[in-house]
Design an enzyme around this catalytic site. Structure first.
Site, mmCIF file in Angstrom:
data_model
loop_
_atom_site.group_PDB
_atom_site.id
_atom_site.type_symbol
_atom_site.label_atom_id
_atom_site.label_comp_id
_atom_site.label_asym_id
_atom_site.label_seq_id
_atom_site.Cartn_x
_atom_site.Cartn_y
_atom_site.Cartn_z
ATOM 1 N N ILE A 11 19.083 51.148 45.054
ATOM 2 C CA ILE A 11 17.941 50.230 43.986
ATOM 3 C C ILE A 11 16.543 50.539 44.534
ATOM 4 C CG2 ILE A 11 16.993 48.836 42.067
ATOM 5 C CD1 ILE A 11 20.519 48.749 41.811
ATOM 6 N N LEU B 126 20.215 48.094 57.423
ATOM 7 C CA LEU B 126 20.023 49.311 57.485
ATOM 8 C C LEU B 126 21.715 49.736 57.889
ATOM 9 C CD1 LEU B 126 17.582 51.067 59.742
ATOM 10 C CD2 LEU B 126 17.812 50.756 57.354
ATOM 11 N N ASP C 151 17.714 40.774 58.399
ATOM 12 C CA ASP C 151 18.537 39.976 57.667
ATOM 13 C C ASP C 151 17.930 39.450 56.676
ATOM 14 O OD1 ASP C 151 20.755 39.360 56.806
ATOM 15 O OD2 ASP C 151 22.276 40.793 57.466
ATOM 16 N N ILE C 152 18.499 39.094 55.118
ATOM 17 C CA ILE C 152 18.034 38.687 54.213
ATOM 18 C C ILE C 152 18.536 37.127 54.951
ATOM 19 C CG2 ILE C 152 20.085 38.519 52.918
ATOM 20 C CD1 ILE C 152 16.459 38.852 51.714
ATOM 21 N N GLN D 241 16.249 42.396 45.678
ATOM 22 C CA GLN D 241 17.269 43.470 45.606
ATOM 23 C C GLN D 241 18.189 43.167 46.937
ATOM 24 O OE1 GLN D 241 16.989 45.662 43.003
ATOM 25 N NE2 GLN D 241 15.072 44.085 42.520
ATOM 26 N N ALA E 44 21.376 42.752 48.825
ATOM 27 C CA ALA E 44 22.859 41.995 48.313
ATOM 28 C C ALA E 44 24.239 42.740 49.002
ATOM 29 C CB ALA E 44 23.143 41.642 46.718
ATOM 30 N N SER F 289 23.183 41.062 37.478
ATOM 31 C CA SER F 289 24.333 42.349 37.827
ATOM 32 C C SER F 289 24.666 41.421 36.272
ATOM 33 C CB SER F 289 25.499 42.311 38.310
ATOM 34 O OG SER F 289 26.537 42.494 38.298
ATOM 35 N N TYR G 244 31.696 38.787 43.264
ATOM 36 C CA TYR G 244 31.018 38.966 43.392
ATOM 37 C C TYR G 244 29.885 38.852 42.055
ATOM 38 C CZ TYR G 244 27.084 42.402 42.662
ATOM 39 O OH TYR G 244 25.734 42.980 41.968
#
Length: 349
Positions: free
Chosen positions: A33, A54, A87-88, A107, A109, A151, A175
């Site tokens: 997305i 990645l 990395d977030i 986005q 996750a 979600s 999740y």
């Protein structure tokens, strides 16, 4: 220094040093997305920076394709593109990137219900702690808006269908729990710290460059190889499948209006389809003589999802454009054109 990377025409990543003043930050921007959002924003003339680690949750070749599509959009239009590999969960890096951004589309996750059942702590670490990093960074910067990718998994067991946004949230997978917790943090930060935030609850998104381990891609692959599609469970479980272009349109609206600030919106197709029917639709398009096979149901899968998008229509004018049959036809066409590189990923997932 930020580890900034780009990709050459072969898809090979290499570092480069080039600073951009970004208007939009897309976390997870090399994913399914996020990649579609980045490409669309660039084609609309925005400067886009994407943050992505990645990782190998699904084959990095798909992420390379997303990067290539974004680069091509930048070469063809007026927007610019930059990929930051990171990395977030790296708070300092997130601080740095959010400080440059006017809009943040969060986005990033750890996706996957089944993955979350196997390793719930990892899902919490990425989806909740990573989101807190974005929100903390935004408190200290003049961000125009944060759009959070939530979600339909937050709903869990339905008491009624279709789901309206005020339906009870009783997720049945780690999740879903992680997405609900992150969504609540987004709401609370918005209220406490006067942050403009929007949460979009996506309903089973599919389309070009989708994760190869999803039901639609697996059904298409098997039918194209004259193998019967396998439905896990009895096939009566239902989903609201949403085409990627509709998700992009909903997000793009949030660059144009503040009407959704502080809101949670369902973004679905309103088209409730059983998994057995989905398999039949795909089978009938590709190999009508095949039978449907059934396997053991997977743990953590929701029984039903069905979006009521009335609120999204009222607030941002959202209207889905693809039903499951037209969307599947589009995806099959894309699959056939990209079969050489995409199918091996599906077969190995």
């Amino acid at each position: 220094m930020r580890n900034r990377v780009d990709a050459d025409d072969s898809g090979t990543f290499y570092p480069f040093v080039r600073l951009l003043q970004a208007m939009i930050l897309v976390t997870g921007g090399a994913g399914f997305i996020g990649g579609h959002l980045a490409e669309a924003f660039i084609r609309d003339g925005y400067d886009v920076v994407t943050l992505d680690n990645l990782n190998s949750y699904y084959d990095v070749d798909i992420k390379r394709r997303n990067v290539e599509c974004a680069r091509e959009a930048a070469e063809e239009g007026t927007g610019s593109y930059e990929l930051v590999e990171g990395d977030i969960r790296d708070a300092d890096l997130v601080d740095d990137l959010v400080d440059d951004a006017e809009y943040v589309f969060h986005q990033a996750a750890q996706a996957g219900v089944r993955t979350s059942v196997e390793n719930p702590r990892r899902v919490n670490d990425i989806n909740v702690e990573g989101t807190l990093n974005v929100l903390d960074a935004a408190r200290e910067s003049p961000v125009e808006r944060i759009v959070f990718a939530s979600s339909s998994s937050v709903y869990g067991k339905p008491t009624s269908l279709p789901y309206e946004e005020d339906h009870p949230t009783t997720p049945i997978s780690p999740y879903g729990v992680s997405k609900l917790a992150a969504e609540n943090y987004v709401r609370v930060y918005g209220d406490l710290y006067d942050l403009p935030t929007v949460a979009l609850r996506y309903f089973t998104v599919y389309g070009p460059r989708m994760r190869p381990n999803m039901a639609i891609s697996n059904f298409v692959s098997r039918c194209m190889n004259d193998e019967p599609p396998i439905v896990y469970g009895d096939g009566t479980q239902t989903r609201d499948f949403t085409y990627a272009d509709d998700i992009v349109r909903a997000n793009t609206k949030l660059l144009e209006t503040d009407a959704a600030d502080g809101e949670v919106l369902n973004i679905g197709s309103t088209d409730n389809v059983s998994i057995a029917t989905l398999a039949e639709v795909i089978r009938d398009e590709i190999a009508p003589d095949l039978d449907i096979e059934y396997g053991e149901r997977q743990a953590g899968d929701a029984e039903h999802t069905h979006a009521d998008v009335t609120k999204a229509n009222d607030v941002i004018g959202y209207e889905p454009t693809e039903d499951i049959r037209s969307g599947v036809r589009k995806f099959i066409g894309w699959y056939q054109e990209n079969r050489e590189w995409y199918e091996p990923l599906v077969r190995s997932s």
